[in-house]
Motif scaffolding. Structure first.
Motif, PDB file in Angstrom:
ATOM      1  N   LEU A  63       1.303  -1.256  -0.316  1.00  0.00           N
ATOM      2  CA  LEU A  63      -0.086  -0.195   0.457  1.00  0.00           C
ATOM      3  C   LEU A  63       0.867   1.228  -0.223  1.00  0.00           C
ATOM      4  N   ASP A  64       2.097   1.324   0.216  1.00  0.00           N
ATOM      5  CA  ASP A  64       2.582   2.598   0.343  1.00  0.00           C
ATOM      6  C   ASP A  64       2.936   2.636  -1.248  1.00  0.00           C
ATOM      7  N   ARG A  65       3.160   4.302  -1.917  1.00  0.00           N
ATOM      8  CA  ARG A  65       3.065   4.812  -2.081  1.00  0.00           C
ATOM      9  C   ARG A  65       4.299   6.274  -1.904  1.00  0.00           C
ATOM     10  N   SER A  66       5.384   6.164  -2.670  1.00  0.00           N
ATOM     11  CA  SER A  66       6.101   7.371  -1.980  1.00  0.00           C
ATOM     12  C   SER A  66       5.378   9.061  -2.259  1.00  0.00           C
ATOM     13  N   ALA A  67       4.985   9.026  -3.535  1.00  0.00           N
ATOM     14  CA  ALA A  67       4.139  10.156  -3.813  1.00  0.00           C
ATOM     15  C   ALA A  67       3.587  10.624  -2.834  1.00  0.00           C
ATOM     16  N   ALA A  68       2.646   9.745  -2.136  1.00  0.00           N
ATOM     17  CA  ALA A  68       1.580  10.391  -1.350  1.00  0.00           C
ATOM     18  C   ALA A  68       1.579  11.824  -0.269  1.00  0.00           C
ATOM     19  N   PRO A  69       2.484  11.802  -0.194  1.00  0.00           N
ATOM     20  CA  PRO A  69       2.560  12.936   1.370  1.00  0.00           C
ATOM     21  C   PRO A  69       3.275  14.317   0.298  1.00  0.00           C
ATOM     22  N   GLU A  70       4.593  14.347  -0.457  1.00  0.00           N
ATOM     23  CA  GLU A  70       4.618  15.022  -1.660  1.00  0.00           C
ATOM     24  C   GLU A  70       2.909  16.024  -1.865  1.00  0.00           C
ATOM     25  N   VAL A  71       2.221  15.151  -2.625  1.00  0.00           N
ATOM     26  CA  VAL A  71       0.959  15.137  -3.161  1.00  0.00           C
ATOM     27  C   VAL A  71       0.150  15.677  -1.833  1.00  0.00           C
ATOM     28  N   ARG A  72       0.089  15.117  -0.994  1.00  0.00           N
ATOM     29  CA  ARG A  72      -0.829  15.367  -0.153  1.00  0.00           C
ATOM     30  C   ARG A  72      -0.755  16.770   0.474  1.00  0.00           C
ATOM     31  N   HIS A  73       1.087  16.869   0.843  1.00  0.00           N
ATOM     32  CA  HIS A  73       1.506  18.733   0.912  1.00  0.00           C
ATOM     33  C   HIS A  73       1.547  19.185  -0.069  1.00  0.00           C
ATOM     34  N   ARG A  74       1.117  19.102  -0.759  1.00  0.00           N
ATOM     35  CA  ARG A  74       0.810  20.207  -2.598  1.00  0.00           C
ATOM     36  C   ARG A  74      -0.618  20.572  -2.116  1.00  0.00           C
ATOM     37  N   VAL A  75      -1.514  19.571  -2.131  1.00  0.00           N
ATOM     38  CA  VAL A  75      -2.578  19.767  -2.251  1.00  0.00           C
ATOM     39  C   VAL A  75      -3.178  20.598  -0.970  1.00  0.00           C
TER      40      VAL A  75
END
Length: 844
Positions: free
Chosen positions: A411-423
């Protein structure tokens, strides 16, 4: 500056990097941290690594759309190209002012990331990037352009080339090279090309119109139609394979008025507000969602307090257990997966590690429960921001077509924190109370990271953004889609921009375009994040409802809690009654079973009466008093113990009633004495059987005392929360960056310092090799003369490097020297020096 004084143009990327200062090199290593893992030995190795395919692909994927368009334009330009040529490809003949204004910044980004090098008069795209972006039949260019005339005519016969030149109205030449050059000059001359196309039949121009923006390839028959023959005769279409023709790049650029891209996008799309609400409404709505989030996580952990679902052999929750959890929380399964994953990310649940492994609460859960509500919320959200586990994927399939389960692997997707923060950063850039249109947020993210190749089929970043918006709403970071004040504080974002005049005049729900560039929201360090979380908790505290110390008892055997209850009251009421409904007010129902549960936990009837009288704002209803007294009167009248099991009762009539009841047949009862029955079933089964028959038995110990049964809180050993999976190497901090720059500069100095002829290896970067006796003699001589030496050195870990040293003394098998590359005095074992070489007299 005269020509003699002007620095020579770099001949390679390594030379271009050598001309940079430390600030520029540091910016490169920050933007492309993979180049520093491990630290390159010198600038030549850094340049080589910056040109590898994997590194270039990674760098291209992190460019915004306009910067990527700039790189794509360079890939179809001449090599090298001038800035004016690049500007013409990007802005076209009409010289779009927005493109002209944005191009220097885009080119600066490409230069900073070592994807482009050279001055404005000789711009070069690194070879790997050109190979990736240049047009080819196998990999069409995003520009839609085809090969140049020179590339398309590479395998054409000289006679055919001369025929094309003649048909185009050009004089014949004595060789194919000059003929192709002449044809290229015609196609790049705007005036002459306009005159040639003015003679073209209308249907021939229609063919060109269909190919001009790509794809540039078309199919023809062995006997082309007249409209195609006219184009083929003049080289406006060139054959590339039997039955296939291509529109040459120069012709397409003329038809496009010089544009490499149909729609250059120098300005990012604005994030539009779909609705604007009063900030107070946003904050109160978000606070309500935050309270609901806390209640949901507490309910989940209470449900798993005595040991949760079993861990699958492959890890994670089974589909059945996730469904059961969703029913218990009264939410859809995808939402249940989110809460389960959030509790796991916050370190509140984990596998217990037993042989029959199950999920259970961790000791951290008990500590979390003791915190104030706002701090519990900030703990959850602080865990959510950097987590890479993605609950939205639950139920999907992995690369091996296996189902992805909650709490399971994959379930890990390394892009998730960057996208979450950008949103959230985009939301922070909107005026206070403005809720964005989701599609405009997605459009902005696609501009900042364009989809390339297979990414177009699986828009993971788009799905991550949608999940981030919904999760932020569930957690109370946003309210009604707008970022709340405590959500803004959590990000460490600056104050919201003032409302535009349209926002002031618009009411809630009105459509409102907001053309505002988002303010920059920095990525916080752990210490800064802790400060921001504390600030968010302070803002949230007054918005959360105060816990109550009372309920409203009603005559229908229910109690209404008009708000959140204080913990001791909530725990006791949860023991004495069953939750019937939830919402703004929670309704509890008293039943014989729930009252018996409280009595089993050691409470007496008088304790229950006193508790209700103390915490009810209404008089205790008579039916509830009767219910408690009736259950208490019968509770413990029967005693069950271990024989296998036995039942004893002072009233033998009750035992006679039990023996006569057909439902007792499965218990295997027989009378041992007038007041004692023995049973073949175990005590727990006997208790359940008698309760099913309508009795209220109590268990007793071997000493004859009533056993008090309390829920057994099962806890795992201390566990740490799961670590996020990084998206590539981490960005180096200032300390690591400074050390890396020193090492790279030092290695470069050693590798580029001139050596005396005949003393240094011919291959650049190869370590010098001399015998031990020669090494010792050369070093001792350098001590006497004070000269510097170039040495090869292998450290204890086996890493080889080149150094420039000035020997000070030699003794005991060690040489002490001033290391010019490290700018300090060091001691080297002689046996680790591979060889030495004298420096040229002009090495300084």
């Amino acid at each position: 500056m005269s020509t003699e004084d002007r620095p020579a143009a770099p001949r390679s990327l390594a030379e271009a990097l050598r001309g940079r200062d430390d600030v520029s090199l540091g910016a490169l290593l920050r933007s492309r941290p993979d180049l520093i893992t491990p630290v390159p030995t010198d600038l030549t190795q850094l340049a080589t690594r910056a040109g590898t395919r994997a590194s270039v692909v990674r760098a291209l994927e992190r460019l915004d759309r306009f910067t990527l368009q700039t790189a794509e334009a360079l890939a179809v330009a001449a090599d090298p190209a001038t800035y004016d040529e690049l500007l013409g490809l990007m802005a076209g003949d009409d010289a779009d002012p927005a493109v002209a204004q944005a191009l220097p910044h885009a080119l600066g980004v490409l230069r900073e990331q070592a994807l482009v090098w050279g001055g404005d008069d000789r711009l070069r795209l690194v070879r790997t990037a050109r190979e990736l972006l240049a047009p080819s039949p196998q990999h069409p260019s995003p520009t839609g352009l085809g090969p140049t005339v020179q590339e398309a005519t590479a395998g054409m016969s000289p006679g055919r080339i001369q025929e094309i030149v003649t048909a185009a109205g050009l004089p014949s030449t004595h060789d194919s090279v000059s003929a192709v050059t002449s044809l290229t000059e015609l196609f790049t001359d705007r005036r002459r090309m306009a005159a040639l196309l003015a003679e073209a039949p209308t249907d021939s121009l229609d063919v060109l119109e269909r190919l001009v923006w790509g794809p540039p390839y078309g199919q023809v028959t062995a006997d082309p139609a007249p409209r195609l023959r006219w184009l083929l005769d003049r080289g406006l279409l060139l054959p590339t394979a039997p039955g296939t023709v291509v529109l040459p790049r120069e012709v397409a650029l003329h038809l496009r008025r010089g544009l490499a891209h149909r729609t250059p996008e120098p300005v990012p799309p604005a994030v539009e507000a779909a609705a604007v609400h009063r900030p107070q409404v946003v904050d109160s709505t978000a606070a309500g969602q935050a309270y609901t989030a806390l209640a949901t996580v507490e309910e989940l952990l209470k449900d798993w307090d005595e040991g949760g679902p079993a861990v699958l052999r492959a890890g994670g929750l089974s589909v059945r257990d996730l469904k059961r959890t969703a029913v218990a929380l009264d939410v859809p399964e995808p939402v249940a997966a989110f809460w389960v994953e959030l509790a796991y990310a916050a370190g509140l649940i984990a596998p217990d590690g037993e042989a029959d492994e199950r999920y259970a609460a961790t000791p951290a859960y008990d500590e979390w429960l003791e915190l104030p509500a706002a701090e519990r919320w900030s703990g959850l959200v602080t865990a959510w921001l950097p987590v890479t586990r993605t609950p939205g994927l639950v139920g999907g399939r992995d690369a091996k077509d296996r189902t992805l389960s909650a709490l399971g692997p994959g379930l890990d997707r390394s892009a998730a924190p960057e996208v979450r923060h950008r949103v959230l950063a985009l939301l922070a850039g909107l005026p206070e109370g403005a809720a964005p249109a989701a599609e405009s947020v997605l459009a902005r993210l696609r501009w900042e990271r364009p989809l390339r190749g297979a990414q177009r089929e699986d828009d993971l970043r788009g799905r991550l953004a949608e999940w981030a918006l919904s999760e932020a709403e569930m957690l109370g970071v946003t309210g009604r889609g707008a970022l709340s004040a405590h959500g803004r504080a959590l990000l460490g974002a600056p104050a919201a921009p003032a409302k535009s005049p349209e926002a002031e005049s618009s009411g809630p729900g009105d459509k409102l375009p907001v053309h505002h560039r988002p303010t920059h929201v920095p990525t916080l360090s752990p210490a800064e994040q802790a400060v921001a979380s504390a600030a968010a908790a302070r803002l949230l505290t007054p918005l959360l409802p105060e816990p109550l110390d009372h309920v409203l008892l009603q005559a229908d055997l229910t109690a209404v809690a008009p708000g959140p209850l204080r913990r001791p009251l909530a725990d006791m009421l949860g023991l004495l009654a069953d939750v019937e409904s939830k919402g703004g007010a929670t309704v509890y129902r008293f039943t014989p079973g729930s009252v018996r549960r409280a009595l089993d936990a050691g409470q007496s009837a008088s304790d229950l009466h006193a508790f209700l009288a103390a915490h009810s704002r209404t008089p205790v209803p008579q039916p509830l008093t009767y219910l408690i007294d009736d259950v208490a009167r019968r509770h413990g009248h029967l005693r069950v113990g271990a024989a296998s099991a036995y039942v004893r009762c002072d009233d033998d009539a009750v035992l006679n009633e039990i023996l006569a009841d057909k439902r007792a047949a499965g218990l295997g009862l027989r009378r041992l004495a007038p007041t004692v029955l023995a049973a073949q079933s175990d005590p727990a089964g006997l208790l359940e059987g008698l309760r099913a028959m309508g009795f209220a038995p109590a268990a007793e110990s071997a000493e004859g005392d009533v056993l008090i049964t309390r829920a057994h809180a099962h806890r795992t050993p201390p566990r740490t929360a799961p670590e996020p999976v990084p998206d590539g190497p981490p960005v180096p901090d200032d300390t690591l960056l400074a050390a890396a720059l020193r090492a790279i500069r030092a290695g470069d100095l050693a590798s580029t310092t001139p050596r005396k002829p005949g003393t240094a290896p011919e291959v650049n970067g190869e370590l010098p090799r001399t015998g031990s006796a020669e090494t010792l003699a050369t070093v001792q001589a350098a001590v006497l003369t004070g000269e510097a030496l170039w040495i090869g050195y292998v450290n204890a870990e086996g890493a080889a490097s080149q150094r420039v040293i000035a020997p000070i003394r030699v003794e005991g098998g060690f040489v002490t020297a001033y290391d010019h590359t490290a700018d300090e005095v060091r001691t080297y074992p002689l046996h680790r020096i591979t060889g030495v070489a004298e420096l040229a007299d002009d090495a300084g």
